[in-house]
Design an enzyme around this catalytic site. Structure first.
Site, mmCIF file in Angstrom:
data_model
loop_
_atom_site.group_PDB
_atom_site.id
_atom_site.type_symbol
_atom_site.label_atom_id
_atom_site.label_comp_id
_atom_site.label_asym_id
_atom_site.label_seq_id
_atom_site.Cartn_x
_atom_site.Cartn_y
_atom_site.Cartn_z
ATOM 1 C CG LEU A 1 -3.108 -13.287 -17.747
ATOM 2 C CD1 LEU A 1 -3.686 -14.607 -18.249
ATOM 3 C CD2 LEU A 1 -1.729 -13.055 -18.353
ATOM 4 C CG ASP B 1 1.053 -8.867 -7.351
ATOM 5 O OD1 ASP B 1 0.089 -8.914 -8.148
ATOM 6 O OD2 ASP B 1 1.055 -8.144 -6.341
ATOM 7 C CG ASP C 1 -4.873 -10.174 -5.779
ATOM 8 O OD1 ASP C 1 -4.262 -10.029 -4.719
ATOM 9 O OD2 ASP C 1 -4.445 -9.770 -6.865
ATOM 10 C CG HIS D 1 -0.636 -12.982 -7.269
ATOM 11 N ND1 HIS D 1 -1.138 -12.989 -5.990
ATOM 12 C CD2 HIS D 1 -1.124 -11.842 -7.835
ATOM 13 C CE1 HIS D 1 -1.893 -11.912 -5.792
ATOM 14 N NE2 HIS D 1 -1.893 -11.200 -6.897
ATOM 15 C CG HIS E 1 -4.748 -8.241 -1.238
ATOM 16 N ND1 HIS E 1 -4.000 -7.710 -2.267
ATOM 17 C CD2 HIS E 1 -4.915 -7.239 -0.352
ATOM 18 C CE1 HIS E 1 -3.728 -6.438 -1.994
ATOM 19 N NE2 HIS E 1 -4.285 -6.124 -0.840
ATOM 20 C CG HIS F 1 -0.775 -0.546 -13.692
ATOM 21 N ND1 HIS F 1 -2.146 -0.701 -13.603
ATOM 22 C CD2 HIS F 1 -0.266 -1.066 -12.550
ATOM 23 C CE1 HIS F 1 -2.438 -1.288 -12.449
ATOM 24 N NE2 HIS F 1 -1.326 -1.530 -11.796
ATOM 25 N N GLY G 1 1.593 -1.483 -8.555
ATOM 26 C CA GLY G 1 1.913 -2.756 -9.208
ATOM 27 C C GLY G 1 2.947 -2.661 -10.298
ATOM 28 C CG ASN H 1 -1.417 -2.704 -1.846
ATOM 29 O OD1 ASN H 1 -0.874 -2.862 -0.761
ATOM 30 N ND2 ASN H 1 -2.730 -2.659 -1.971
HETATM 31 ZN ZN LIG Z 1 -2.850 -8.715 -4.054
#
Ligand SMILES: [Zn+2]
Length: 427
Positions: free
Chosen positions: A64, A306, A153, A61, A180, A310, A325, A279
């Site tokens: 990129l 995950d 996702d 997960h 998800h 950002h 995230g 999340n």
């Molecule tokens: Zn997700």
């Protein structure tokens, strides 16, 4: 291509039931031998005495961000971050711009991977066009292009009927669907776990129900379709219990959890630091205990980062407006060593199962083991070395890490990809 000989390390390879001091020989990019006292003329030698030698990690997960958000991450920067974390294979999520929902977009991404990736990148394509939850992608065509899984996702497919159809198509094409699980009507634009903390902070909460209701639905639909289903990043006690029960009843369900969800609780958000905004959100102590128990008893099959990069502009703003995230490729192994291994929840073979073997098996890819003839993707870890996570040390383009400032134990010394040293502390 040359030979690489790794001497005297503790080799942990659960696929072959190996956990012993051994030498590992890579030749022409593949594993050529795992045994005591291997001799190999003209091989480059790495002394791994006192170190742990593992198959390269498989992270199922990873965002990129390319194409579309190269300011956050690229295939090049993301795979470098992966290697630093001991991850040799990643599954790239399709939430890009454009999303990976057609043959054309898959081919475009494949070109980027071919010319810029330094680790193995497998592609997950979208279940619906534009990830809008309306019209299914051409799953048969995507399968032909070598897509490893399908997922929308970032969101869950709302219409039951469409989701059932997607799962039937996935089954017919031998494709894995990754879910998800979030009912957006129930999560209702929340940004932290709903409970005492959200009330105290005056922030909208995301209920646990919003997750586990969808876990329940997707397991049911998969049973109806006769397909397998993989639940991504579970975060709460009820999800663990539901999956445990479903597995006992013979359901073809697997799941993963992130390092932040087994390490951190909702208390972390009290300082309004958006590096703890993700999340699903960080949950309660009780949820974290349930997740750890799920990892220990095998209910939770895999650990995945995950990895969600950002920019500062998107994170260092008011908590409610900040993106969801955190990054995780560079810290996941050390977080697992610190939080799970050292606390007796997993042993080394168990850790390798969750981080290499099981994700590879779930995805149906030839990775996650040191079997003879397989690609020589290998990690050498110093299990005792402690380090502090600092933003300057991070290779990812984005620095939104939930472990900043924390001391973690276990450091990757070498990551070998197809028999070549792709990352090394001495190189
Ligand atoms: Zn997700």
């Amino acid at each position: 291509m040359g030979k690489l000989l790794i001497k005297n390390g503790r080799v942990v390879d659960p696929a072959n039931k190996v956990d012993a001091v051994r030498d590992v020989l890579a030749e022409n990019g593949r594993i050529a031998g795992v045994a005591e006292n291997i001799r190999a003329n003209s091989a480059k030698v790495i002394d791994a005495a006192g170190k742990i030698v593992l198959p390269g990690l498989v992270d199922m997960h990873v965002h990129l961000r390319e194409p579309g958000r190269e300011d956050k991450e690229t295939v090049a920067s993301g795979t470098k971050a992966a290697l630093k974390g001991g991850v040799t294979s990643v599954l790239a999520m399709p939430n890009t711009t454009p999303s990976i929902d057609s043959a054309e977009n898959v081919s475009f991404l494949k070109e980027i991977i071919k010319s810029t990736a330094s680790a193995n990148v497998f592609i997950a394509a979208a279940i619906t066009k534009g990830r809008e939850g309306k019209e299914l992608t051409d799953i048969a065509e995507l399968k032909k292009l070598g897509i490893a899984a399908i997922t929308d996702d970032g969101s869950s497919l709302d219409p039951d009927k469409l989701m059932l159809e997607a799962l039937k198509k996935a089954k017919a094409n031998g494709m894995l669907a990754i879910c998800h699980c979030e009912d957006k009507k129930l999560s209702n634009h929340g940004c932290v776990n709903s409970g005492i903390i959200s009330t105290r902070m005056g922030l909208k909460g995301i209920s646990r129900e919003s997750e586990y209701k969808r876990v329940e639905r997707d397991i049911d639909l998969a049973a109806k379709a006769g397909s397998a289903v993989h639940i991504a990043h579970i975060s709460c006690r009820e999800s663990v219990e539901m999956i445990r029960r479903a597995k006992k009843n013979g359901a073809k369900v697997t799941c993963d959890v992130t390092p932040h969800h087994f390490s951190l609780t909702e208390e972390a958000v009290l300082g309004f630091d958006a590096n703890f905004k993700m999340n699903p959100p960080l949950r309660s102590k009780e949820d974290v205990s349930a997740i750890r128990e799920g990892l220990r008893d095998g209910t939770i099959d895999a650990i995945a980062s995950d990895h969600a990069p950002h920019t500062e502009n998107e994170k260092e703003i008011e908590f409610e407006r900040a993106e969801f995230g955190v990054i995780g490729l560079e810290t996941e192994l050390a977080a697992a060593i610190t939080e799970l291994l050292d606390q007796g929840i997993l042993d080394w073979p168990g850790l390798v199962e969750k981080m290499a073997l099981n994700p590879a098996r779930i995805l149906g890819i030839d990775k996650g083991t040191l079997s003879i003839g397989r690609d020589a993707d290998i990690v050498i870890v110093d299990p005792d070395k402690a380090w502090i996570v600092r933003r300057e040390g991070l290779v990812s383009k984005s620095k939104n890490c939930a472990f900043l400032g924390r001391e973690l134990k276990g450091a990757v010394e070498y990551t070998i990809c197809s028999g070549k040293v792709a990352y090394g502390i001495h190189s």
